[in-house]
Design an enzyme around this catalytic site. Sequence first.
Site, short mmCIF file in Angstrom:
data_model
loop_
_atom_site.label_atom_id
_atom_site.label_comp_id
_atom_site.label_asym_id
_atom_site.label_seq_id
_atom_site.Cartn_x
_atom_site.Cartn_y
_atom_site.Cartn_z
NE ARG B 300 -4.10 -2.09 1.55
CZ ARG B 300 -5.13 -2.52 2.25
NH1 ARG B 300 -5.27 -2.16 3.50
NH2 ARG B 300 -6.01 -3.31 1.71
CB THR B 303 -0.02 1.11 -4.29
OG1 THR B 303 0.27 -0.29 -4.30
CG2 THR B 303 -0.98 1.41 -5.42
CE1 TYR B 445 -1.32 -0.74 -8.18
CE2 TYR B 445 -1.16 -2.58 -9.69
CZ TYR B 445 -0.64 -1.44 -9.15
OH TYR B 445 0.58 -1.00 -9.57
CD GLU B 446 -1.29 -4.28 -3.75
OE1 GLU B 446 -1.78 -4.80 -2.74
OE2 GLU B 446 -0.69 -4.91 -4.62
N GLY B 447 -6.29 -2.56 -2.82
CA GLY B 447 -7.39 -2.00 -2.03
C GLY B 447 -7.77 -0.65 -2.60
#
Lengths: 260, 617
Positions: B300, B303, B445-447
Amino acid sequence: MEIIVPIRQVPDVALNIRVNEGKVVEDGVSFVISSWDETAIEGALQMTEELGGEVTLLGIGPERVSEALRKGLAMGAHKAIHVLYEEGQTDSFGYAKIMAKVMEGRNYDLILTGKQAQDTDAGLTASMLAEFLDLPQVTNIIRFSDLAVDGMTLYRKGDHGTEVIGIKLPAVVTVNDSLNEPRLASMRGIMMAKKKPMETLSPSDLGMGAEELGLQGSMTEVLKFEKPESRKEGERFEGDETETVPMAIQKLVSEAKLAV
Amino acid sequence: MSSTDLTLDEQDIHFLLKDWLNVSRLSQYDSFKDFDQETIEMLVEEGLRFATDVVAPSRTESDRHGCRMEDGRVVTPECMKEPYRKGYELGWAALNASPEYGGQGAPASVGLAVNEGINAGNPGLSAHFALTIGAARLVESFGSEELKAKYIERMNRGEFNGTMCLSEPHAGSDVGAGLTTAEDAGDGTYRIKGTKSWISNGDTDLAENSIHAVLARIKGAPEGTGGLSLFLIPHTLVEEDGKLGAWNDVTVASIENKMGLHSSPTAVLKFGENDHCRGWLLGEENRGMSCMFQMMNEARIGTALIGLANGSAAYQNALSYARERVQGTHISKIREPGTPRVAIIEHPAVRYNLMQMKGKVEGMRALLYATANILDDLECLDQEDPLYEDSRMLLDILTPLCKGWCTETGIDVVRTAIQVLGGVGYTKDFPLEQMYRDIRVSAIYEGTTDIQALDLVGRKMTLQNGALFQSLMGRFSSNLEKNRENPQLQAAYQQWEKQCETVYEMAMASKEVVEDRGIEGVALYATPFLKFLATVAAAGFLLEQAVIAVSKLDQLIAEKAVKDSDLEAFLENNPEARFFNNKRITAQNFVDTIVPEAEALLAGAKSRNYGALDINF
């Protein structure tokens, strides 16, 4: 093979160099190793990787020069000599004399350096150093071969071709930037660099007096720097070519004084 | 500086590491004893040089060629091979990895600085490096000694590629719905069966083998995330002597045809189609999700860096273009005949856009570097030290802010940069259109941003009776107490204090919202709240930097004996002085324009408008 590589730290030419009252403004300028000297470091490293031996860097100048030497050590050079020198303006002759003093009593097979420095573009120091040391010299090489501890073959770039020269060592050789692509420092190299030996000398350690330093020890003096005028904005002529070509010619004749 | 080449803001990066965060203080701890100031500076300079000279030239070509499938395997663009190899050879790819396993062991903040350059140079390549380190660290934290010996060093050398496999076709944000199963084979391994999708760098020809960190449910385990376990699954089995052995029944079914980030293949992977896929348990059974969170939290932050890196690169390109592009006359002289045309940087609307970009980029950098600095503190501090717990709480609450706000803001900055360039910004002659496509996925992505917001309001704000939130508010308070009387920043601090109060009021009001409208009332405005809280946090960090900058500017003025009448020329001609003065202007502008813009997103929450819940779509 023992190689000494004199390097020069110069303002980063990628930045906008400012000139004020005839002098380069150093405030906020970042400094780098002159690119031809980086090529020389790479060349020396390749030679010692092939034949063994060590690469010693030599830098002359204020405290900040040690950063350039550390970078060279991070590339892989084995040790460095820093002549801590705060004398200000010094020409190629003055620097060559200091280098010659540093070389006294040292063991080396080759002095390898850039063909000129990126800031002055003079290209004189190495040749003067060769004279002071009474050594053979070859300038502007683009390749070397037949490497041995007592000699090698050098390929010297000229305007209309390449000279192929055999040279006996010790000698002074300068390099063109097409000799190689200097390696980037690795992280491991950077971490090891600070553990490598750096010898710091003052001009007095070299037995040099005030009369040999700065402007007193130089044969020339830079009176002032001037920046070239920036290019004027271009002019666009709108319309088809039967109209615009005569307009452009008219402009060239009236303003650029072109004879037709 | 160029409107097309990669330009990095090295001056701001060095200022943050040295003058604001004083990263070299870490050298007093054993973990980072070799990282003194001189070394850090050289590492960052040379790491960024690697980014501009080696990585960046691959960016456009890797986008144009993209990854493709050939004989069931991924083929990456040829131009990726050299920067990938050199990244590992020079040590930049595994900068933060553990020295015990061949990594470089650099502080996270130094790694972040270098990775800012690498990510801006080619975000797909950066993703290869980051995911492999993250997966290697999972093995280091949760693997057996045998697994550690077999895999970590080879991952840190780039011989093996690492991935994280969470999503499945029917389990995206809802990871707990995953159907992949694991069955104890009785020999210390598990038989894995299932399909994983959206796997970044799920297969690659840059490395010899791919090592997947996969969430799967052991037969009989509870439903939901609480029943997931974490497994190490190599694409090709590794024999005891280290040689690659048989194929491990991992099939690369396809790669996605995406909008951007074409240098990073996004794969669908099928495990155990032929019933002979073997996996090794990492950590304890049914604890997979909490193990995986280690990598997810790192990912996170990684990202979030895409937002900063690409936003910063876009801003630098736009700034350069605005200086070069001559168009129109100055608005104050528009009616004067014969007035020369000026560079578009002279136009107020363009200056507004540039100022917004500059503020947002420096705000992102402040938030991310502060977070990385906390990671470094956690590495050095004793767990019994009260500062350790405070730092851990700060890290936990800042992580969703970084991911949610930096990705959205980075996209916004690239969009604005295209606006500055106008039509040419929309063409492939300039890098911005690619950046816009590449960066877009970072908010997904990655939440997604909304998942980050739910993590913030539903979890981080309430954990330990709100202690994490109080820890962040505590940092705001100490900043205010220390600096609010600074004569040059008083107005900015007054404005920021009001914004901090609004944060507090909004957080406290959430109890009433729950009573009024249930948890969905809070969830409805979670994303605007995340954006507001993140800008307030970034503003606080920018103000801290401005305090240092004004003090340094005063010192510089005193050292150079600059008279008041010469100050304007001094600020114009001395790059350091100009930088310090700009830090003050940027911080003031941030609290006056950027934080209020984010606060405005909360208008619906303030008026308790629940139209989005009430409407019958």
